[in-house]
Motif scaffolding. Structure first.
Motif, PDB file in Angstrom:
ATOM      1  N   SER A 121       0.806  -1.225   0.000  1.00 26.06           N
ATOM      2  CA  SER A 121       0.000   0.000   0.000  1.00 26.06           C
ATOM      3  C   SER A 121       0.835   1.269   0.000  1.00 26.06           C
ATOM      4  CB  SER A 121      -0.973  -0.004   1.178  1.00 26.06           C
ATOM      5  OG  SER A 121      -0.270  -0.097   2.391  1.00 26.06           O
ATOM      6  N   GLU A 122       2.032   1.223   0.523  1.00 34.08           N
ATOM      7  CA  GLU A 122       2.862   2.430   0.578  1.00 34.08           C
ATOM      8  C   GLU A 122       3.793   2.564  -0.623  1.00 34.08           C
ATOM      9  OE1 GLU A 122       5.057  -0.935   2.487  1.00 34.08           O
ATOM     10  OE2 GLU A 122       3.020  -0.206   2.645  1.00 34.08           O
ATOM     11  N   ALA A 123       3.679   1.682  -1.586  1.00 38.03           N
ATOM     12  CA  ALA A 123       4.601   1.652  -2.720  1.00 38.03           C
ATOM     13  C   ALA A 123       4.013   2.305  -3.962  1.00 38.03           C
ATOM     14  CB  ALA A 123       4.971   0.205  -3.035  1.00 38.03           C
ATOM     15  N   ASP A 124       4.904   2.634  -4.894  1.00 33.54           N
ATOM     16  CA  ASP A 124       4.473   3.006  -6.233  1.00 33.54           C
ATOM     17  C   ASP A 124       4.865   1.866  -7.175  1.00 33.54           C
ATOM     18  OD1 ASP A 124       7.209   3.249  -6.762  1.00 33.54           O
ATOM     19  OD2 ASP A 124       7.155   5.421  -6.951  1.00 33.54           O
ATOM     20  N   GLU A 125       4.527   2.005  -8.450  1.00 34.63           N
ATOM     21  CA  GLU A 125       4.770   0.898  -9.368  1.00 34.63           C
ATOM     22  C   GLU A 125       6.255   0.565  -9.527  1.00 34.63           C
ATOM     23  OE1 GLU A 125       3.351   4.479 -11.818  1.00 34.63           O
ATOM     24  OE2 GLU A 125       2.744   3.479  -9.994  1.00 34.63           O
ATOM     25  N   ARG A 126       7.116   1.555  -9.516  1.00 41.62           N
ATOM     26  CA  ARG A 126       8.558   1.312  -9.646  1.00 41.62           C
ATOM     27  C   ARG A 126       9.060   0.534  -8.430  1.00 41.62           C
ATOM     28  NH1 ARG A 126      11.829  -0.350 -12.867  1.00 41.62           N
ATOM     29  NH2 ARG A 126      10.875   1.013 -14.370  1.00 41.62           N
ATOM     30  N   THR A 127       8.570   0.871  -7.249  1.00 45.76           N
ATOM     31  CA  THR A 127       8.964   0.153  -6.033  1.00 45.76           C
ATOM     32  C   THR A 127       8.549  -1.312  -6.121  1.00 45.76           C
ATOM     33  OG1 THR A 127       8.743   2.188  -4.756  1.00 45.76           O
ATOM     34  CG2 THR A 127       8.762   0.127  -3.506  1.00 45.76           C
ATOM     35  N   LEU A 128       7.368  -1.576  -6.652  1.00 46.74           N
ATOM     36  CA  LEU A 128       6.914  -2.963  -6.798  1.00 46.74           C
ATOM     37  C   LEU A 128       7.808  -3.741  -7.758  1.00 46.74           C
ATOM     38  CD1 LEU A 128       3.030  -2.572  -6.967  1.00 46.74           C
ATOM     39  CD2 LEU A 128       4.440  -3.144  -4.984  1.00 46.74           C
ATOM     40  N   VAL A 129       8.144  -3.122  -8.873  1.00 43.73           N
ATOM     41  CA  VAL A 129       8.980  -3.780  -9.872  1.00 43.73           C
ATOM     42  C   VAL A 129      10.367  -4.073  -9.305  1.00 43.73           C
ATOM     43  CG1 VAL A 129      10.173  -3.410 -12.078  1.00 43.73           C
ATOM     44  CG2 VAL A 129       7.729  -2.888 -11.859  1.00 43.73           C
ATOM     45  N   ASP A 130      10.893  -3.141  -8.514  1.00 43.93           N
ATOM     46  CA  ASP A 130      12.240  -3.296  -7.945  1.00 43.93           C
ATOM     47  C   ASP A 130      12.268  -4.130  -6.668  1.00 43.93           C
ATOM     48  OD1 ASP A 130      13.217  -1.762 -10.025  1.00 43.93           O
ATOM     49  OD2 ASP A 130      13.230   0.106  -8.853  1.00 43.93           O
ATOM     50  N   HIS A 131      11.110  -4.440  -6.113  1.00 43.51           N
ATOM     51  CA  HIS A 131      11.050  -5.214  -4.872  1.00 43.51           C
ATOM     52  C   HIS A 131      11.611  -6.612  -5.121  1.00 43.51           C
ATOM     53  CE1 HIS A 131       9.285  -7.365  -1.461  1.00 43.51           C
ATOM     54  NE2 HIS A 131       9.195  -6.177  -0.867  1.00 43.51           N
ATOM     55  N   PRO A 132      12.475  -7.115  -4.228  1.00 47.43           N
ATOM     56  CA  PRO A 132      13.131  -8.410  -4.480  1.00 47.43           C
ATOM     57  C   PRO A 132      12.190  -9.615  -4.522  1.00 47.43           C
ATOM     58  CG  PRO A 132      13.630  -7.599  -2.266  1.00 47.43           C
ATOM     59  CD  PRO A 132      12.912  -6.496  -2.981  1.00 47.43           C
ATOM     60  N   ASP A 133      11.017  -9.510  -3.927  1.00 49.70           N
ATOM     61  CA  ASP A 133      10.061 -10.618  -3.965  1.00 49.70           C
ATOM     62  C   ASP A 133       8.926 -10.376  -4.965  1.00 49.70           C
ATOM     63  OD1 ASP A 133      11.396 -12.067  -1.935  1.00 49.70           O
ATOM     64  OD2 ASP A 133      10.392 -10.875  -0.395  1.00 49.70           O
ATOM     65  N   ILE A 134       8.426  -9.156  -5.018  1.00 55.21           N
ATOM     66  CA  ILE A 134       7.277  -8.852  -5.876  1.00 55.21           C
ATOM     67  C   ILE A 134       7.682  -8.754  -7.348  1.00 55.21           C
ATOM     68  CG2 ILE A 134       5.477  -7.157  -6.398  1.00 55.21           C
ATOM     69  CD1 ILE A 134       5.411  -6.540  -3.357  1.00 55.21           C
ATOM     70  N   GLY A 135       8.772  -8.061  -7.632  1.00 54.04           N
ATOM     71  CA  GLY A 135       9.216  -7.899  -9.023  1.00 54.04           C
ATOM     72  C   GLY A 135       9.335  -9.217  -9.768  1.00 54.04           C
ATOM     73  N   PRO A 136      10.006 -10.224  -9.202  1.00 56.35           N
ATOM     74  CA  PRO A 136      10.095 -11.515  -9.894  1.00 56.35           C
ATOM     75  C   PRO A 136       8.737 -12.193 -10.093  1.00 56.35           C
ATOM     76  CG  PRO A 136      11.832 -11.339  -8.259  1.00 56.35           C
ATOM     77  CD  PRO A 136      10.918 -10.165  -8.057  1.00 56.35           C
ATOM     78  N   ARG A 137       7.796 -12.002  -9.166  1.00 53.02           N
ATOM     79  CA  ARG A 137       6.459 -12.584  -9.339  1.00 53.02           C
ATOM     80  C   ARG A 137       5.708 -11.912 -10.489  1.00 53.02           C
ATOM     81  NH1 ARG A 137       6.673 -13.089  -3.863  1.00 53.02           N
ATOM     82  NH2 ARG A 137       5.431 -11.268  -3.378  1.00 53.02           N
ATOM     83  N   LEU A 138       5.893 -10.595 -10.639  1.00 56.91           N
ATOM     84  CA  LEU A 138       5.259  -9.891 -11.759  1.00 56.91           C
ATOM     85  C   LEU A 138       5.808 -10.410 -13.083  1.00 56.91           C
ATOM     86  CD1 LEU A 138       5.325  -6.210 -10.411  1.00 56.91           C
ATOM     87  CD2 LEU A 138       3.438  -7.850 -10.295  1.00 56.91           C
ATOM     88  N   LYS A 139       7.121 -10.582 -13.156  1.00 61.25           N
ATOM     89  CA  LYS A 139       7.749 -11.094 -14.381  1.00 61.25           C
ATOM     90  C   LYS A 139       7.333 -12.543 -14.642  1.00 61.25           C
ATOM     91  CE  LYS A 139      11.512  -7.874 -13.891  1.00 61.25           C
ATOM     92  NZ  LYS A 139      12.846  -7.668 -13.346  1.00 61.25           N
TER      93      LYS A 139
END
Length: 184
Positions: free
Chosen positions: A151-169
């Motif tokens: 909730s406190e993130a923006d889209e770039r933070t999600l993409v760069d997040h070590p756990d979330i970014g790989p799940r998006l990809k």
């Protein structure tokens, strides 16, 4: 590389700070070259459904129908409001029951909220009745241990997040595999 697939992202929320819209914007940042990804941003323009007006040709409804018809797959992320499907999502779907844009349409339907259980199942049932093809491998469910948004993130933070970014990809890889295998 030319785009092979057209993917339409739909957020079931009109809220500016919607986590579902945030998820779709993050997905746009990591979309593969083989995909033309468009986030549909016009649900709020669709008038309230009235079966007496289906044949009147409202421009916002025609735009919605055309966007769906052109998509090879729909990526739908929708929240739960008051233990149910959002009004804007239900309204948009009501307009296409008779015209059939979801018939045999591949659907990626991730549940990005650990609390949205009732609306997800209600919406899944509605979409199944409308004839879409739910792609299970493209429809993950978030857990407390494996979120898709913060909730406190923006889209770039999600993409760069070590756990979330790989799940998006990984979700994009599943979407590509699903679409590639569907064309054989």
């Amino acid at each position: 590389m030319a785009h092979e697939f057209r993917i339409l992202g739909i957020s079931g929320s009109l809220r500016a700070a919607s986590l579902n819209s945030l998820f779709l914007r993050a997905m746009a940042l990591v979309s593969p070259d083989s995909v033309q990804f468009e986030i549909y941003s016009h649900l709020g323009a669709i008038p309230l459904f009235n079966p007496d007006h289906e044949q009147l040709g409202h421009p916002a409804v025609a735009h919605w129908q055309s966007a769906l018809a052109q998509a090879d797959l729909v990526l739908l992320a929708s929240p739960e409001y008051a233990h149910g499907v959002t009004g804007v999502m239900k309204n948009a779907l009501d307009w296409i029951v008779g015209s059939g844009e979801f018939v045999d349409k591949p659907l990626a339907f991730p549940n990005i909220s650990v609390r949205a259980k009732l609306a997800q199942s209600q919406l899944a049932e509605t979409l199944q009745i409308m004839g879409c093809r739910l792609i299970e491998t493209c429809s993950p469910c978030a857990t407390l241990a494996a979120p898709y948004v913060l909730s406190e993130a923006d889209e770039r933070t999600l993409v760069d997040h070590p756990d979330i970014g790989p799940r998006l990809k990984a979700l994009w890889r599943n979407i590509e595999l699903s679409l590639s295998s569907g064309r054989q």
